[in-house]
Design a protein around this motif. Sequence first.
Motif, PDB file in Angstrom:
ATOM      1  N   GLU A   1       8.672  -1.500  11.635  1.00  0.00           N
ATOM      2  CA  GLU A   1       8.100  -2.687  10.994  1.00  0.00           C
ATOM      3  C   GLU A   1       8.796  -2.962   9.653  1.00  0.00           C
TER       4      GLU A   1
ATOM      5  N   TYR B   1      -4.583   7.303   3.089  1.00  0.00           N
ATOM      6  CA  TYR B   1      -3.825   8.451   3.612  1.00  0.00           C
ATOM      7  C   TYR B   1      -2.413   8.525   3.048  1.00  0.00           C
TER       8      TYR B   1
ATOM      9  N   LEU C   1       0.840  -1.212   0.000  1.00  0.00           N
ATOM     10  CA  LEU C   1       0.000   0.000   0.000  1.00  0.00           C
ATOM     11  C   LEU C   1       0.873   1.259   0.000  1.00  0.00           C
TER      12      LEU C   1
ATOM     13  N   ARG D   1      -8.632   5.466  15.660  1.00  0.00           N
ATOM     14  CA  ARG D   1      -7.421   5.495  14.827  1.00  0.00           C
ATOM     15  C   ARG D   1      -7.099   6.944  14.444  1.00  0.00           C
TER      16      ARG D   1
ATOM     17  N   ASP E   1      -1.501  -7.352  14.614  1.00  0.00           N
ATOM     18  CA  ASP E   1      -2.234  -8.002  13.513  1.00  0.00           C
ATOM     19  C   ASP E   1      -2.252  -9.527  13.638  1.00  0.00           C
TER      20      ASP E   1
ATOM     21  N   ASP F   1      -3.301  12.278  14.141  1.00  0.00           N
ATOM     22  CA  ASP F   1      -2.621  13.489  14.598  1.00  0.00           C
ATOM     23  C   ASP F   1      -1.125  13.485  14.283  1.00  0.00           C
ATOM     24  N   GLN F   2      -0.501  12.294  14.295  1.00  0.00           N
ATOM     25  CA  GLN F   2       0.947  12.250  14.036  1.00  0.00           C
ATOM     26  C   GLN F   2       1.261  12.510  12.551  1.00  0.00           C
TER      27      GLN F   2
END
Length: 433
Positions: A190, A97, A27, A123, A306, A126-127
């Motif tokens: 990650e 996003y 993505l 979710r 997840d 703000d960051q």
Amino acid sequence: MNEEYAVKGGHPLVGDVVVSGAKNAALGIIAAAAMADEPVTIENLPYVSDIKVLVQAIQAIGAVVTWHDMHTVTIDGSTISNFCVDNEYIRKIRASYYLLGALLGKHRSVEVAFPGGCNIGSRPIDQHIKGFEALGARVNIAHGMIAVRADDLNGCHIYFDVSSVGATINIMLAASLSKGKTILENVAKEPHVVDVANFLNSMGAKVKGAGTDVIRIEGVERLHGATYSIIPDMIEAGTYMVAAAATKGDVLIKNVIPKHLEAISAKLVEIGCEVEEFDDAVRVIAKKRLGHTHVKTLPYPGFPTDMQPQITTLLAISEGTSVVTESIFENRFKFTDELARMGSVIKIEGNTAIVDGVSGLTGAKMLAPDLRAGAALVIAALSGEGVSEIRNIEFIERGYETFDVKLSALGADIKKIPVDDENELRKFILKAV
Ligand code: EPZ
């Protein structure tokens, strides 16, 4: 057509399964591809609905997209001429996003429908906003759209308040085409963050430090074409590992990076599974009923959120009492209400599940509340006795490529049938394996 999975449980999974490319890397990579001035070819894409929606969205704003096969696409983003992204599908996915970071970086102006995604808790973004503003952009949210605009983007120093995969990738995208140097601290580590950074670098970006706590980006003026192959999906791999364990099976999971699976492998070994690691495969063998443990989800390299529904499901049929703490998303235990229909005994207290292992589950009708929880319910159904029906499988198909086909090849008795089709269900129940 509205479909469901019909599952007849009780067959150990045995054989080989090949894992697809990482959805959450893909993505970010698709959005990044839209930033290049030349065509970019992406290989090992997972053919799942979230990916198709994002590719269609960049096509709709003017990118030229050529599919070579189900897993390979060439994207030419140089023809993008519209910077407003909105349609009924894009509103449902989270990764929309990433188009904010990508198109802001390239065109200094973008408007995207407010991101949707799995309902797993609050979710906030703000960051992401903090990062865009630090680069010099103005962010405006109104009428269900997020607009981000800048006269100029300048490198900056950002310390993220939480480790966020999405915010790290988004700001990495925008900063790659900003002026000067950006330093991102307390970033997500990650493997999919590292993969997006590697992809950006293959197009000429200068991103250093991905996979550590600090990422340093030297902005460049343009990104060129590239050919890139996406890493294997660690969550898909982990899901098959747990499915093998829950059905007392023996499965070789191929096309994986074993290092990415260490947190999952360690937990499986701890409760009595055999896990063998090869260069690009892992084999999971469970010969007996497994034991109990404690699990706490954490950002990578901790145990992934997840994988929480899948491991909770496995512990629900293991011996003794386990405790699972979900520290990333507060709403990720909803599926335990569905699992209870199969006879599980799980008590939720805040962000903790106290799981009293039962000796077996029995088939039931269940609704998948989201992607990973849906996969967990399928695992429960495969391990249980009798027939289960799992509805809302469109959630599962957002992130698992041909889940039913791959499971069938391992010996699972699973079939996609139309919802409320009593005839098809009866045929499935009566069919001898
Ligand atoms: C990504 O979501 C994944 N989605 C999720 O995968 C995954 O569960 C999650 O990372 C954690 O690994 C995609 O990659 C598309 P975060 P994301 O920002 O980026 C808080 C799946 O099943 N936070 O890393 O949305 C947030 O509330 C899915 O494939 C803020 O407070 O997750 C959470 O507690 C579901 N402010 C934590 O950070 C922000 O601005 C981590 O979220 C952003 C996040």
